[in-house]
Each structure stands twice: as structure tokens, then as C-alpha cells.
Design a protein around this motif. Structure first.
Motif, PDB file in Angstrom:
ATOM      1  N   ILE A 243      -6.440   8.616  -9.499  1.00 38.98           N
ATOM      2  CA  ILE A 243      -5.011   8.852 -10.146  1.00 38.98           C
ATOM      3  C   ILE A 243      -5.334   7.635 -11.297  1.00 38.98           C
ATOM      4  N   VAL A 244      -5.038   8.265 -12.396  1.00 41.54           N
ATOM      5  CA  VAL A 244      -4.971   7.565 -13.788  1.00 41.54           C
ATOM      6  C   VAL A 244      -3.571   7.132 -14.018  1.00 41.54           C
ATOM      7  N   ALA A 245      -3.151   5.866 -13.785  1.00 45.13           N
ATOM      8  CA  ALA A 245      -1.963   5.116 -13.910  1.00 45.13           C
ATOM      9  C   ALA A 245      -1.683   4.941 -15.387  1.00 45.13           C
ATOM     10  N   ASP A 246      -0.687   5.209 -16.053  1.00 43.13           N
ATOM     11  CA  ASP A 246      -0.208   4.612 -17.264  1.00 43.13           C
ATOM     12  C   ASP A 246      -0.041   3.241 -16.952  1.00 43.13           C
ATOM     13  N   ARG A 247      -0.421   2.227 -18.019  1.00 44.47           N
ATOM     14  CA  ARG A 247      -0.146   0.859 -17.549  1.00 44.47           C
ATOM     15  C   ARG A 247       0.935   0.273 -18.120  1.00 44.47           C
ATOM     16  N   ASP A 248       2.164   0.806 -17.355  1.00 47.48           N
ATOM     17  CA  ASP A 248       3.582   0.317 -17.339  1.00 47.48           C
ATOM     18  C   ASP A 248       4.233   0.492 -16.263  1.00 47.48           C
ATOM     19  N   ALA A 249       5.330   0.266 -15.963  1.00 47.09           N
ATOM     20  CA  ALA A 249       6.019   0.255 -14.775  1.00 47.09           C
ATOM     21  C   ALA A 249       6.144   1.678 -14.238  1.00 47.09           C
ATOM     22  N   PRO A 250       6.710   2.683 -15.014  1.00 48.54           N
ATOM     23  CA  PRO A 250       6.809   3.972 -14.546  1.00 48.54           C
ATOM     24  C   PRO A 250       5.404   4.484 -14.177  1.00 48.54           C
ATOM     25  N   GLY A 251       4.263   4.113 -14.786  1.00 47.08           N
ATOM     26  CA  GLY A 251       3.016   4.734 -14.617  1.00 47.08           C
ATOM     27  C   GLY A 251       2.562   4.147 -13.246  1.00 47.08           C
ATOM     28  N   TYR A 252       2.853   2.903 -12.856  1.00 48.71           N
ATOM     29  CA  TYR A 252       2.266   2.251 -11.666  1.00 48.71           C
ATOM     30  C   TYR A 252       3.133   3.039 -10.236  1.00 48.71           C
ATOM     31  N   ARG A 253       4.285   3.061 -10.605  1.00 47.01           N
ATOM     32  CA  ARG A 253       5.203   3.850  -9.621  1.00 47.01           C
ATOM     33  C   ARG A 253       4.709   5.202  -9.511  1.00 47.01           C
ATOM     34  N   HIS A 254       4.486   5.972 -10.544  1.00 46.56           N
ATOM     35  CA  HIS A 254       4.074   7.181 -10.232  1.00 46.56           C
ATOM     36  C   HIS A 254       2.725   7.295  -9.530  1.00 46.56           C
ATOM     37  N   ALA A 255       2.082   6.318  -9.864  1.00 46.74           N
ATOM     38  CA  ALA A 255       0.736   6.585  -8.988  1.00 46.74           C
ATOM     39  C   ALA A 255       0.851   6.288  -7.830  1.00 46.74           C
ATOM     40  N   ALA A 256       1.756   5.089  -7.469  1.00 48.02           N
ATOM     41  CA  ALA A 256       1.988   4.826  -6.031  1.00 48.02           C
ATOM     42  C   ALA A 256       2.422   6.001  -5.205  1.00 48.02           C
ATOM     43  N   LYS A 257       3.365   6.739  -5.941  1.00 46.23           N
ATOM     44  CA  LYS A 257       4.077   8.008  -5.325  1.00 46.23           C
ATOM     45  C   LYS A 257       3.140   9.237  -5.122  1.00 46.23           C
ATOM     46  N   VAL A 258       2.053   9.394  -6.001  1.00 43.48           N
ATOM     47  CA  VAL A 258       1.242  10.241  -5.932  1.00 43.48           C
ATOM     48  C   VAL A 258       0.253  10.195  -4.680  1.00 43.48           C
ATOM     49  N   ALA A 259      -0.122   8.896  -4.625  1.00 44.24           N
ATOM     50  CA  ALA A 259      -1.347   8.554  -3.517  1.00 44.24           C
ATOM     51  C   ALA A 259      -0.544   8.497  -2.202  1.00 44.24           C
ATOM     52  N   ALA A 260       0.962   8.243  -1.994  1.00 42.56           N
ATOM     53  CA  ALA A 260       1.369   8.185  -0.737  1.00 42.56           C
ATOM     54  C   ALA A 260       1.377   9.757  -0.342  1.00 42.56           C
ATOM     55  N   THR A 261       1.623  10.823  -1.246  1.00 45.45           N
ATOM     56  CA  THR A 261       1.765  12.020  -0.677  1.00 45.45           C
ATOM     57  C   THR A 261       0.373  12.454  -0.179  1.00 45.45           C
ATOM     58  N   LEU A 262      -0.545  12.108  -0.701  1.00 46.70           N
ATOM     59  CA  LEU A 262      -2.129  12.342  -0.796  1.00 46.70           C
ATOM     60  C   LEU A 262      -2.845  11.616   0.624  1.00 46.70           C
ATOM     61  N   ARG A 263      -2.265  10.540   1.071  1.00 47.48           N
ATOM     62  CA  ARG A 263      -3.024   9.812   2.205  1.00 47.48           C
ATOM     63  C   ARG A 263      -3.121  10.754   3.093  1.00 47.48           C
ATOM     64  N   ASP A 264      -4.126  10.622   3.964  1.00 47.72           N
ATOM     65  CA  ASP A 264      -4.471  11.445   5.005  1.00 47.72           C
ATOM     66  C   ASP A 264      -4.826  13.019   4.796  1.00 47.72           C
ATOM     67  N   ARG A 265      -4.779  13.370   3.417  1.00 52.30           N
ATOM     68  CA  ARG A 265      -5.060  14.761   3.077  1.00 52.30           C
ATOM     69  C   ARG A 265      -6.513  14.930   2.286  1.00 52.30           C
ATOM     70  N   VAL A 266      -6.658  13.825   1.849  1.00 49.69           N
ATOM     71  CA  VAL A 266      -8.263  13.927   0.751  1.00 49.69           C
ATOM     72  C   VAL A 266      -9.177  12.947   1.266  1.00 49.69           C
ATOM     73  N   GLY A 267     -10.380  12.936   1.070  1.00 49.66           N
ATOM     74  CA  GLY A 267     -11.486  12.032   1.512  1.00 49.66           C
ATOM     75  C   GLY A 267     -11.081  10.672   0.899  1.00 49.66           C
ATOM     76  N   GLU A 268     -10.879  10.726  -0.474  1.00 47.31           N
ATOM     77  CA  GLU A 268     -10.969   9.041  -1.055  1.00 47.31           C
ATOM     78  C   GLU A 268     -10.125   9.206  -2.140  1.00 47.31           C
ATOM     79  N   ILE A 269      -9.242   8.240  -2.242  1.00 48.59           N
ATOM     80  CA  ILE A 269      -8.319   8.013  -3.442  1.00 48.59           C
ATOM     81  C   ILE A 269      -8.670   6.640  -3.909  1.00 48.59           C
ATOM     82  N   ARG A 270      -8.872   6.835  -5.331  1.00 49.17           N
ATOM     83  CA  ARG A 270      -8.867   5.793  -6.228  1.00 49.17           C
ATOM     84  C   ARG A 270      -7.707   5.875  -7.209  1.00 49.17           C
TER      85      ARG A 270
END
Length: 311
Positions: A243-270
Motif C-alpha cells: 500500500i503506497v500511502a500519500d504523505r499526508d493525513a488523508p493518505g495515512y488514514r486511507h492506507a490504514a483503512k485499506v490494510a484493515a480490510t485486507l488483514r487475514d486475507r493476504v500473505g503479507e501487507i507492507r
């Protein structure tokens, strides 16, 4: 609907700011005061409907602008959407920010970034908005489902971006949102099956930058606030997602939301970010390789295993 105070307040403000609305079934559509206030002709993409059961007026921009942005442009507040008192959020239901939002705020503080973004006043508009790009979203079989149009308008202190959505119908392109599909979906499906890395960006231009670098990449329509679990469903079983996060508040929050929906679904998240600049395109334009992307503090450690570690 004229007897409902919130309906009269919202539609009256929209009529003053955006012009007359158009009736279509239960919904009335207006030009969105956030991204369609450029003086050009548009297919109205802001829908307004009254929910009698909840005694409130619902406002929805099908291009992805938030309710808060729309209300701000109208000079209104959230309470103006309700005829009765807004839902009671006191007592035991007050849970505070979501775990992903709180985690993203910790990451922003660790990176020395502000917790909010304040856009500077661009000044008066100097020219007509023009379309600069169109991004086609496709179903799994490759047929078009919708597209995101990117516009650009010159103001005294720079250009302002705008986005709106259109859906594909039997009669052609029509204004409005479309199914929650990842951008470049056929390529994403092939990458999941082949076990290749998949990069998730915040916008279509970054996805195309990644594609030119030989990567499989995707995003959602609607920017940082548009990711849904339906998008994550298509990545179920992926080997590794970056997940390539934009370097600002919306970007970090978007990345965290995406990662939360993918946990336990994919082999590795970076979760990574540009070494220089705000996004992946800035990173590449600065002469860096994809391998030079840097881990986002706190977020990358938290989600690295593909399964959320204890906060």
C-alpha cells in the motif's frame, strides 16, 4: 417534501449556490458545489433525498466529495441535515475514533506530519475548467463499468483539481457513481492468481505510474475516502500487497483503512511511502526506484504480517 425543515434548508442553499435541481424519482440532483462549481456545464452528480423514517435529509456526491465538504461550501453544518435532534452519541456508544484512525494519527505524529490538511485559498478563478484525463474502470471480463474524469481549473494562485464519475449504460456514459470495483481489475485478478505483488495507490495517476514501471497496481474511485470492503474482496488470496500511502493525513488514514480490510486475507501487507514528495509519481519523478519506497512509521510495523498485531 416542502414541509420538512432540513429538506428546505439543504435544497434552498443548493439552489442559491448551484442553481436549480432536477427531479428524478425520490432523488433530486444538483451540481456539486465542491467539484462542479466552475461555471461549466456538467451532468449534476450531487443527489439529495429525504429519509422519512430517520427524519433527515441525505446528501450524496456520487463523485466522492464528503458531506462535510458539501455543507461547508453551503455555509451549513451537520445538524442542518436533521429535522429532529441528531443521533445521540453520548453514553456507552461513544467509542472514540476507530482503531485504524487512531493508529494512523499515531503514524502521522511519528512522521512529524500534521493531523489535518488545510488547503490554501487558490484565489479567484481565471479560466474555464478543462478535462485532462479519463480513467476507465472495468468489470472482471474487461467491459467498462464506469470512469473517473479529472478536471483542472486555473485560479490566481495555481490550478485546482476536480473529479467526477460517470457510469456506462446501454445508451452511453451517464453521470453518477458505479460499482465499487478496483481500477485495472482484470490485471489485479491475474496478479492474484499468479502470486505477483500488487500495489495499492490513492489515485489513478499513481496507478498508471506504477504500471509504466512494470508493476500491477490498483486504486479505488473517489480518492482517500472511497475504499470499501468490496474492493478488498477482489484481492482475497493475494501473495503480497504493498500500500503506497500519500504523505499526508488523508493518505495515512486511507492506507490504514485499506490494510484493515485486507488483514487475514493476504500473505503479507507492507505500507510504504515516497522517499521524496507526496506520492508515488513524485517519488519516481525524483529519480527513485520502486525499491526505494520507505516504510510508513507505525503502520508498516503494525500490518506487516498481513494480520494486525496488538496495538
Amino acid at each position: 417534501m416542502g414541509t420538512n425543515g432540513s429538506w428546505d434548508t439543504i435544497t434552498g442553499a443548493l439552489h442559491r449556490v448551484s442553481g436549480p435541481g432536477k427531479r428524478g424519482g425520490d432523488w433530486m440532483t444538483f451540481l456539486c458545489p465542491v467539484h462542479e462549481a466552475d461555471g461549466r456545464r456538467h451532468h449534476p452528480s450531487l443527489g439529495v433525498v429525504y429519509n422519512r423514517q430517520r427524519q433527515r435529509t441525505i446528501v450524496k456526491c456520487f463523485a466522492g466529495c464528503s458531506d462535510e465538504e458539501v455543507l461547508e461550501r453551503l455555509g451549513l453544518q451537520v445538524r442542518d441535515l436533521f429535522d429532529g435532534p441528531p443521533p445521540d452519541r453520548s453514553g456507552p456508544r461513544r467509542a472514540g475514533p476507530s482503531p485504524e484512525l487512531a493508529l494512523a494519527d499515531r503514524a502521522l505524529l511519528a512522521a512529524g506530519l500534521p493531523l489535518s490538511v488545510h488547503k490554501p485559498d487558490p484565489g479567484p478563478q481565471l479560466g474555464r475548467s478543462r478535462r485532462v484525463a479519463a480513467y476507465i474502470y472495468r468489470f472482471a471480463d474487461g467491459t467498462p463499468a464506469g470512469r473517473v474524469i479529472r478536471g483542472r481549473t486555473l485560479h490566481r494562485r495555481g490550478h485546482v483539481k476536480s473529479f467526477w464519475q460517470q457510469r456506462r449504460t446501454e445508451s452511453g456514459w451517464e453521470a453518477g457513481g458505479f460499482a465499487p470495483l478496483p481500477f485495472q481489475l482484470p490485471e489485479v485478478i491475474a496478479a492474484v492468481r499468479a502470486g505477483r505483488d500488487i500495489y495499492i495507490c490513492e489515485g489513478e495517476s499513481d496507478v498508471l505510474t506504477a504500471t509504466r514501471a512494470g508493476l500491477t497496481a490498483t486504486c479505488n474511485a473517489g480518492g482517500a475516502q472511497g475504499w470499501r470492503r468490496e474492493h478488498a474482496d477482489w484481492l482475497d488470496g493475494a501473495h503480497r500487497v504493498r500500500i503506497v500511502a500519500d504523505r499526508d493525513a488523508p493518505g495515512y488514514r486511507h492506507a490504514a483503512k485499506v490494510a484493515a480490510t485486507l488483514r487475514d486475507r493476504v500473505g503479507e501487507i507492507r505500507i510504504v511511502q515516497a522517499r521524496d514528495g507526496k506520492d508515488l509519481t513524485d517519488h519516481c519523478n525524483a529519480g527513485h526506484d520502486i525499491s526505494d519506497l520507505e516504510p510508513v512509521p507505525v503502520l508498516d510495523d503494525h500490518f506487516r504480517s498481513g494480520r494486525a498485531a496488538p496495538a
